[in-house]
Scaffold this motif. Structure first.
Motif, short mmCIF file in Angstrom:
data_model
loop_
_atom_site.label_atom_id
_atom_site.label_comp_id
_atom_site.label_asym_id
_atom_site.label_seq_id
_atom_site.Cartn_x
_atom_site.Cartn_y
_atom_site.Cartn_z
N LYS A 89 0.86 -1.19 0.00
CA LYS A 89 0.00 0.00 0.00
C LYS A 89 0.88 1.23 0.00
O LYS A 89 1.88 1.28 0.72
CB LYS A 89 -0.90 0.04 1.23
CG LYS A 89 -1.94 -1.06 1.25
CD LYS A 89 -2.88 -0.90 2.41
CE LYS A 89 -3.91 -2.02 2.33
NZ LYS A 89 -4.93 -1.89 3.35
N GLU A 90 0.52 2.21 -0.81
CA GLU A 90 1.26 3.47 -0.82
C GLU A 90 0.58 4.46 0.12
O GLU A 90 -0.65 4.48 0.24
CB GLU A 90 1.32 4.06 -2.23
CG GLU A 90 2.23 5.25 -2.33
CD GLU A 90 2.66 5.58 -3.75
OE1 GLU A 90 3.39 6.56 -3.92
OE2 GLU A 90 2.29 4.85 -4.68
N ILE A 91 1.38 5.26 0.81
CA ILE A 91 0.87 6.32 1.68
C ILE A 91 0.96 7.61 0.86
O ILE A 91 1.91 8.37 0.96
CB ILE A 91 1.69 6.41 2.98
CG1 ILE A 91 1.75 5.07 3.70
CG2 ILE A 91 1.10 7.50 3.90
CD1 ILE A 91 2.76 5.03 4.85
N GLU A 92 -0.05 7.84 0.03
CA GLU A 92 -0.01 8.96 -0.90
C GLU A 92 0.16 10.30 -0.21
O GLU A 92 0.85 11.19 -0.71
CB GLU A 92 -1.27 9.00 -1.78
CG GLU A 92 -1.37 7.88 -2.78
CD GLU A 92 -2.10 6.64 -2.25
OE1 GLU A 92 -2.42 6.60 -1.04
OE2 GLU A 92 -2.34 5.73 -3.04
N ALA A 93 -0.46 10.47 0.94
CA ALA A 93 -0.40 11.76 1.63
C ALA A 93 1.00 12.09 2.11
O ALA A 93 1.31 13.27 2.31
CB ALA A 93 -1.38 11.78 2.80
N PHE A 94 1.88 11.09 2.27
CA PHE A 94 3.25 11.41 2.67
C PHE A 94 3.91 12.31 1.63
O PHE A 94 4.54 13.31 1.98
CB PHE A 94 4.08 10.14 2.89
CG PHE A 94 5.50 10.45 3.27
CD1 PHE A 94 5.81 10.81 4.57
CD2 PHE A 94 6.52 10.42 2.34
CE1 PHE A 94 7.11 11.14 4.94
CE2 PHE A 94 7.82 10.74 2.68
CZ PHE A 94 8.12 11.10 3.98
N ALA A 95 3.77 11.97 0.36
CA ALA A 95 4.36 12.79 -0.71
C ALA A 95 3.76 14.19 -0.71
O ALA A 95 4.48 15.19 -0.89
CB ALA A 95 4.15 12.13 -2.07
N THR A 96 2.47 14.28 -0.48
CA THR A 96 1.80 15.58 -0.46
C THR A 96 2.30 16.44 0.68
O THR A 96 2.65 17.62 0.48
CB THR A 96 0.27 15.39 -0.34
OG1 THR A 96 -0.17 14.56 -1.42
CG2 THR A 96 -0.46 16.72 -0.34
N ILE A 97 2.35 15.87 1.87
CA ILE A 97 2.81 16.63 3.04
C ILE A 97 4.27 17.02 2.87
O ILE A 97 4.67 18.14 3.19
CB ILE A 97 2.59 15.84 4.34
CG1 ILE A 97 1.11 15.54 4.56
CG2 ILE A 97 3.19 16.57 5.54
CD1 ILE A 97 0.23 16.76 4.66
N GLY B 243 6.04 7.23 0.35
CA GLY B 243 5.95 6.35 1.52
C GLY B 243 4.99 5.23 1.24
O GLY B 243 4.10 5.34 0.39
N GLY B 244 5.19 4.12 1.94
CA GLY B 244 4.31 2.98 1.76
C GLY B 244 4.50 1.96 2.87
O GLY B 244 5.27 2.17 3.81
N VAL B 245 3.79 0.86 2.72
CA VAL B 245 3.84 -0.24 3.69
C VAL B 245 4.01 -1.54 2.93
O VAL B 245 3.38 -1.75 1.88
CB VAL B 245 2.54 -0.30 4.52
CG1 VAL B 245 2.57 -1.46 5.50
CG2 VAL B 245 2.28 1.00 5.24
#
Length: 187
Positions: free
Chosen positions: A106-114, A134-136
């Motif tokens: 799973k990608e943590i899309e909001a990490f790139a945004t923040i 970021g991801g898991v």
């Protein structure tokens, strides 16, 4: 470890700090342990916060080599988080993001945004050139940061130090760690 978690959020006095195990991966064709300033920044920041250094390595700008090291650490129960630095730009040798995405469940899309928002405040529109991600995977958090010491400081100081601190409210990555692989237990 007590007191305020910083300006982004307040520490919660009813929670104890939980040190987590973090590995640092530098992606570079030219860096050595003697001149890996970005890796040093991350190690200093994470250990200074009370976390444990679970591993440290330098790999070349090679998609398969990066993904292999990420998979190795994801399979290691002694690693909770991997933070890589380098190879997130736009040039032909910048393949860290692709390697991370080869591994993510799973990608943590909001990490790139923040990260982009934080970077914009520091370097203006040049932030558009970063592909931090970021991801898991296998219950392990993975973060890919740019190769500059400043970007590593910004990512840690403005995002990761909070999200990797169990005391941070209203929520953080540490409190959901036990549930990252709950879908595997249902089978």
């Amino acid at each position: 470890m007590g007191g305020s978690a910083g300006s982004e959020g307040e520490a919660v006095s009813d929670r104890e700090f939980i040190p987590i195990r973090i590995a640092v991966l530098t992606v570079s064709d030219t860096r050595t342990p003697a001149d890996d300033r970005s890796g040093d920044v991350l190690v200093d920041r994470l250990t200074g916060a009370g976390h444990l250094l679970a591993g440290r390595a330098i790999v070349p700008d090679d998609r398969e080599a990066i993904a292999a090291r990420l998979r190795e650490w994801c399979a290691d129960d002694a690693v909770d988080v991997v933070i890589s630095t380098g190879g997130t730009g736009l040039t032909g040798r910048d393949v860290t993001v692709e390697a991370h995405r080869d591994v993510y469940e799973k990608e943590i899309e909001a990490f790139a945004t923040i990260f982009a928002v934080v970077s914009m405040g520091k370097i203006g529109t040049s932030a558009v050139q970063s592909r931090a991600t970021g991801g898991v995977a296998q219950g392990t958090y993975l973060f890919a940061l740019p190769g500059s010491p400043g970007a590593c400081k910004d990512a840690w100081d403005e995002i990761l130090k909070f999200q990797l601190d169990y005391r941070h409210k209203p929520c953080n990555f540490v409190e959901i760690m036990p549930r990252l692989e709950e879908h595997r237990r249902r089978k």
